[in-house]
Design a protein around this motif. Structure first.
Motif, PDB file in Angstrom:
ATOM      1  N   GLY A  96       0.988  -1.161  -0.036  1.00  0.00           N
ATOM      2  CA  GLY A  96       0.129  -0.068  -0.059  1.00  0.00           C
ATOM      3  C   GLY A  96       0.832   1.335   0.211  1.00  0.00           C
ATOM      4  O   GLY A  96       1.995   1.205   0.134  1.00  0.00           O
ATOM      5  N   TRP A  97       0.234   2.480  -0.219  1.00  0.00           N
ATOM      6  CA  TRP A  97       1.015   3.736  -0.359  1.00  0.00           C
ATOM      7  C   TRP A  97       1.825   4.065   1.023  1.00  0.00           C
ATOM      8  O   TRP A  97       2.937   4.512   0.921  1.00  0.00           O
ATOM      9  N   LYS A  98       1.203   3.733   1.971  1.00  0.00           N
ATOM     10  CA  LYS A  98       1.853   3.902   3.410  1.00  0.00           C
ATOM     11  C   LYS A  98       3.225   3.252   3.482  1.00  0.00           C
ATOM     12  O   LYS A  98       4.089   3.697   4.203  1.00  0.00           O
ATOM     13  N   GLU A  99       3.746   2.139   2.793  1.00  0.00           N
ATOM     14  CA  GLU A  99       4.562   1.303   3.018  1.00  0.00           C
ATOM     15  C   GLU A  99       5.686   1.392   1.924  1.00  0.00           C
ATOM     16  O   GLU A  99       6.836   0.846   2.099  1.00  0.00           O
ATOM     17  N   LEU A 100       5.442   2.514   1.101  1.00  0.00           N
ATOM     18  CA  LEU A 100       6.295   3.041   0.079  1.00  0.00           C
ATOM     19  C   LEU A 100       7.285   4.075   0.408  1.00  0.00           C
ATOM     20  O   LEU A 100       6.655   5.038   0.958  1.00  0.00           O
ATOM     21  N   PRO A 101       8.319   4.048   0.259  1.00  0.00           N
ATOM     22  CA  PRO A 101       9.299   5.257   0.506  1.00  0.00           C
ATOM     23  C   PRO A 101       8.951   6.613  -0.168  1.00  0.00           C
ATOM     24  O   PRO A 101       8.396   6.614  -1.217  1.00  0.00           O
ATOM     25  N   ILE A 102       9.122   7.861   0.420  1.00  0.00           N
ATOM     26  CA  ILE A 102       8.923   9.004  -0.331  1.00  0.00           C
ATOM     27  C   ILE A 102       9.534   9.177  -1.451  1.00  0.00           C
ATOM     28  O   ILE A 102      10.744   8.769  -1.594  1.00  0.00           O
ATOM     29  N   GLY A 103       8.852   9.607  -2.659  1.00  0.00           N
ATOM     30  CA  GLY A 103       9.410  10.025  -3.805  1.00  0.00           C
ATOM     31  C   GLY A 103       9.753   8.900  -4.682  1.00  0.00           C
ATOM     32  O   GLY A 103      10.353   8.762  -5.615  1.00  0.00           O
ATOM     33  N   GLY A 104       9.036   7.652  -4.239  1.00  0.00           N
ATOM     34  CA  GLY A 104       9.002   6.346  -5.032  1.00  0.00           C
ATOM     35  C   GLY A 104      10.693   6.002  -5.225  1.00  0.00           C
ATOM     36  O   GLY A 104      11.033   5.055  -6.119  1.00  0.00           O
ATOM     37  N   ILE A 105      11.197   6.088  -4.257  1.00  0.00           N
ATOM     38  CA  ILE A 105      12.698   5.736  -4.141  1.00  0.00           C
ATOM     39  C   ILE A 105      12.872   4.273  -3.706  1.00  0.00           C
ATOM     40  O   ILE A 105      12.075   3.944  -2.949  1.00  0.00           O
ATOM     41  N   VAL A 106      13.761   3.415  -4.293  1.00  0.00           N
ATOM     42  CA  VAL A 106      14.094   2.157  -4.098  1.00  0.00           C
ATOM     43  C   VAL A 106      15.306   2.322  -3.104  1.00  0.00           C
ATOM     44  O   VAL A 106      16.272   2.502  -3.494  1.00  0.00           O
ATOM     45  N   ILE A 107      14.948   1.908  -1.852  1.00  0.00           N
ATOM     46  CA  ILE A 107      15.931   1.752  -0.706  1.00  0.00           C
ATOM     47  C   ILE A 107      16.625   0.495  -0.435  1.00  0.00           C
ATOM     48  O   ILE A 107      17.625   0.605   0.388  1.00  0.00           O
ATOM     49  N   GLU A 108      16.022  -0.381  -1.019  1.00  0.00           N
ATOM     50  CA  GLU A 108      16.660  -1.718  -0.916  1.00  0.00           C
ATOM     51  C   GLU A 108      17.362  -2.456  -2.132  1.00  0.00           C
ATOM     52  O   GLU A 108      16.624  -2.334  -3.111  1.00  0.00           O
ATOM     53  N   PRO A 109      18.731  -2.688  -2.128  1.00  0.00           N
ATOM     54  CA  PRO A 109      19.149  -3.183  -3.316  1.00  0.00           C
ATOM     55  C   PRO A 109      18.461  -4.495  -3.647  1.00  0.00           C
ATOM     56  O   PRO A 109      18.084  -5.334  -2.708  1.00  0.00           O
ATOM     57  N   GLY A 110      18.508  -5.037  -4.913  1.00  0.00           N
ATOM     58  CA  GLY A 110      18.042  -6.308  -5.422  1.00  0.00           C
ATOM     59  C   GLY A 110      16.442  -6.335  -5.201  1.00  0.00           C
ATOM     60  O   GLY A 110      16.372  -7.704  -5.090  1.00  0.00           O
ATOM     61  N   ASN A 111      15.865  -5.427  -5.087  1.00  0.00           N
ATOM     62  CA  ASN A 111      14.450  -6.003  -4.787  1.00  0.00           C
ATOM     63  C   ASN A 111      13.641  -6.254  -6.130  1.00  0.00           C
ATOM     64  O   ASN A 111      12.340  -6.599  -5.944  1.00  0.00           O
ATOM     65  N   SER A 112      14.075  -6.131  -7.116  1.00  0.00           N
ATOM     66  CA  SER A 112      13.361  -6.661  -8.379  1.00  0.00           C
ATOM     67  C   SER A 112      13.098  -8.084  -8.316  1.00  0.00           C
ATOM     68  O   SER A 112      12.395  -8.510  -9.087  1.00  0.00           O
ATOM     69  N   ARG A 113      13.667  -8.782  -7.330  1.00  0.00           N
ATOM     70  CA  ARG A 113      13.337 -10.207  -7.180  1.00  0.00           C
ATOM     71  C   ARG A 113      11.915 -10.297  -6.728  1.00  0.00           C
ATOM     72  O   ARG A 113      11.299 -11.284  -6.791  1.00  0.00           O
ATOM     73  N   GLU A 114      11.293  -9.103  -6.005  1.00  0.00           N
ATOM     74  CA  GLU A 114      10.042  -9.439  -5.488  1.00  0.00           C
ATOM     75  C   GLU A 114       8.982  -8.871  -6.664  1.00  0.00           C
ATOM     76  O   GLU A 114       7.649  -9.333  -6.436  1.00  0.00           O
ATOM     77  N   VAL A 115       9.449  -8.473  -7.803  1.00  0.00           N
ATOM     78  CA  VAL A 115       8.340  -8.025  -8.800  1.00  0.00           C
ATOM     79  C   VAL A 115       8.199  -9.552  -9.515  1.00  0.00           C
ATOM     80  O   VAL A 115       9.091 -10.195 -10.217  1.00  0.00           O
ATOM     81  N   GLU A 116       6.709  -9.950  -9.609  1.00  0.00           N
ATOM     82  CA  GLU A 116       6.461 -11.028 -10.383  1.00  0.00           C
ATOM     83  C   GLU A 116       6.324 -10.635 -11.872  1.00  0.00           C
ATOM     84  O   GLU A 116       5.146 -10.522 -12.449  1.00  0.00           O
ATOM     85  N   THR A 117       7.282 -11.027 -12.828  1.00  0.00           N
ATOM     86  CA  THR A 117       7.224 -10.819 -13.829  1.00  0.00           C
ATOM     87  C   THR A 117       6.536 -12.043 -14.649  1.00  0.00           C
ATOM     88  O   THR A 117       6.205 -12.084 -15.948  1.00  0.00           O
ATOM     89  N   GLY A 118       6.427 -13.199 -14.077  1.00  0.00           N
ATOM     90  CA  GLY A 118       5.824 -14.385 -14.611  1.00  0.00           C
ATOM     91  C   GLY A 118       4.624 -14.069 -15.122  1.00  0.00           C
ATOM     92  O   GLY A 118       4.179 -14.968 -15.838  1.00  0.00           O
ATOM     93  N   THR A 119       3.883 -13.156 -14.811  1.00  0.00           N
ATOM     94  CA  THR A 119       2.573 -12.626 -15.085  1.00  0.00           C
ATOM     95  C   THR A 119       2.507 -12.173 -16.749  1.00  0.00           C
ATOM     96  O   THR A 119       1.309 -11.962 -17.363  1.00  0.00           O
ATOM     97  N   TRP A 120       3.696 -12.023 -17.096  1.00  0.00           N
ATOM     98  CA  TRP A 120       3.678 -11.345 -18.461  1.00  0.00           C
ATOM     99  C   TRP A 120       3.975 -12.384 -19.315  1.00  0.00           C
ATOM    100  O   TRP A 120       3.654 -12.129 -20.761  1.00  0.00           O
ATOM    101  N   ARG A 121       4.158 -13.611 -18.978  1.00  0.00           N
ATOM    102  CA  ARG A 121       4.091 -14.914 -20.022  1.00  0.00           C
ATOM    103  C   ARG A 121       3.134 -15.275 -20.670  1.00  0.00           C
ATOM    104  O   ARG A 121       2.006 -15.333 -19.944  1.00  0.00           O
TER     105      ARG A 121
END
Lengths: 104, 403
Positions: free
Chosen positions: A5-30
């Motif tokens: 949810g929006w409250k869980e995201l860092p201000i300004g849409g910044i990515v603060i943890e490295p390697g978090n593309s792991r969390e993105v489910e790209t399998g739905t594109w298939r």
């Protein structure tokens, strides 16, 4: 994956943890998924080398099952496999098969 | 280390550009990036002199375009620097694609916009066309009436931007204010620096890029599953920014003895007819209102200082009892409807049970001189429409066009 949810995201849409593309489910594109024929696969790991999404896990000796959470279904593994052990199966067909199983 | 030059308050005769350069020197920005465009060129020239004379610590980046200027200050602000730029007209439009990036990334950049008419036709003089294009960019916008207000507003804007975590534009009218000498009461360097606080790259933004122990990514993609969630906090911050503005204005009023408010009503309490206006025209509008009052017509003026976020509640409260209101906008949006300020005022009044009659005047385009007679003409036309002595085909009219 549970979407944040929006409250869980860092201000300004910044990515603060490295390697978090792991969390993105790209399998739905298939639209098609790689299905390996274990009779033909020799664990040569050519597919592991070519997979652009790091979706073919391996311990360096054995090819494990394709990790479908990230696999976008590009089909490069099927093209590169020297033993023609990988077949790209349409997701629609997979869904139809699953429906047949559940409606029995 | 910046030199302390002004140790006692003093009143000096200054143009708007000189006053802004003085504020920039006192603020002692970490980074400034700008590309020359009239009427802003002179302002950065004055500042460059301060820099060459070793009076400031600012890293001044002489970029190759306004697009680069905005990109440079975005990068600097994301790094943690207190950063500013200045431009006008087409220069702002060339920056434009970066403006919503600065606001969504919540970077407290300040920009001086020396208001100039948009091409075409080519014109270097004042109207609000440039500022109006940025009205939906997510930047805070303050309008100013003279060089004194411009000087004060830049100092306030630094604090507003850093507390609201949103970029802020200070509008100063080209030539009318930027190149016209007026009295400016200067605060001391120490007062300004204490008011805005020391620039600390660790605190200016929540996640500075310079913090290499905690690396972050600015500018990642957000697809349909996350875009909304990354817009909503900005939506809320824009609403909340009004309270930050009010608090900073109050703090500044205590320091400087001014009486700045987000909107500034003039003789509105008992008024029947009013003009709503922004910028230097407020002065002639007040004079016209006074002249009408001498004839027994209860006229008033509402000057809008804070244009974004739009203080709709305060405006509705100030105008709710007025019979008829003329909105004066120094810009034509060419939208087949009305001027942007008219649309905003109409929206602010819509939810009232009883609303004033509204009329829209587009005026002062391309630096056209605005006189007391023009304001009297606007009041008279408004009153005549209201009383039925004159009719109107549309609620939007040009005030000063020759037949």
């Amino acid at each position: 994956m549970k979407l944040k949810g929006w409250k869980e995201l860092p201000i300004g849409g910044i990515v603060i943890e490295p390697g978090n593309s792991r969390e993105v489910e790209t399998g739905t594109w298939r639209i098609a998924r790689p299905v390996v024929d274990p009779q033909k696969c020799t664990d040569c790991l050519i597919c592991w080398v070519f997979c652009p999404d790091d979706s073919i896990p391996s311990n360096g000796k054995v090819r494990f099952e394709t990790e479908l959470y990230h696999c976008k279904g590009c089909g490069i593994c099927a093209v590169e496999c020297p033993y023609k052990a990988i077949e790209m199966v349409q997701e629609a067909d997979v869904i139809m098969e699953e429906l047949k199983l559940t409606s029995k | 280390m910046a030199v302390e030059l002004i140790k006692e308050r003093k009143a000096v005769a200054m143009t708007g550009n000189q006053a802004i350069a003085e504020a920039m020197r006192q603020i002692n920005y970490d980074v400034a990036a700008a590309y020359p465009i009239s009427p802003q060129t002179e302002l950065m020239g004055f500042f460059a002199e301060y820099l060459a004379n070793g009076l400031v610590d600012t890293e001044f980046i002489t970029v190759e375009s306004e697009h680069s200027a905005m990109s440079a200050v975005i990068g600097a602000a994301a790094a943690g620097a207190r950063a500013m730029t200045a431009t006008a007209a087409q220069g702002l439009l060339y920056m434009y694609e970066n403006l919503p990036i600065a606001s969504n990334w919540r970077l407290p950049i300040t920009m001086v916009l020396v208001n100039r008419a948009l091409s075409a036709p080519l014109n270097i003089h004042c109207d609000h066309g440039d500022a109006m294009t940025a009205r939906d960019s997510g930047w805070i916008q303050l309008f100013t009436e003279n060089s004194q207000e411009a000087y004060h507003s830049l100092i306030m804007a630094v604090k507003i931007a850093e507390s609201a975590l949103l970029p802020a534009i200070v509008n100063m009218e080209g030539y009318i204010v930027s190149h016209t000498i007026g009295n400016v009461n200067l605060l001391t360097d120490a007062e300004v620096r204490e008011f805005i606080g020391e620039s600390d790259w660790r605190k200016n933004v929540p996640h500075p890029l310079l913090d290499t122990d905690n690396p972050v990514t600015y500018g990642a993609t957000a697809l349909p599953d996350y875009y909304t969630e990354l817009k909503y906090p900005q939506h809320l911050a824009t609403f909340e920014a009004k309270e930050h503005v009010k608090r900073v204005l109050e703090e500044f009023n205590r320091l400087a003895g001014t009486n700045y408010q987000v909107i500034e009503p003039y003789k509105l309490d008992d008024a029947d007819f009013a003009i709503v206006v922004m910028g230097s025209t407020a002065g002639v509008a007040r004079t016209a209102a006074d002249q009408l009052r001498e004839k027994g017509i209860k006229a008033g003026v509402l000057k809008i200082r804070l244009f974004r976020p739009f203080p709709y509640e305060e405006i509705a409260e100030a105008l709710k009892h007025i019979k008829a209101v003329a909105v004066l906008d120094r810009h034509d949006s060419m939208n087949g409807l009305a001027s942007p300020l008219y649309q905003d005022i109409a929206s602010a009044l819509y939810h009232l049970p009883e609303r004033p009659m509204l009329h829209d005047f587009i005026y002062g385009l391309g630096g056209r001189e605005v006189t007391v007679e023009d304001m009297l003409k606007a009041f008279n036309r408004l009153i005549n429409i209201y009383t039925g002595r004159e009719t109107r085909d549309r609620f939007t009219e040009y005030l000063q066009v020759r037949e």
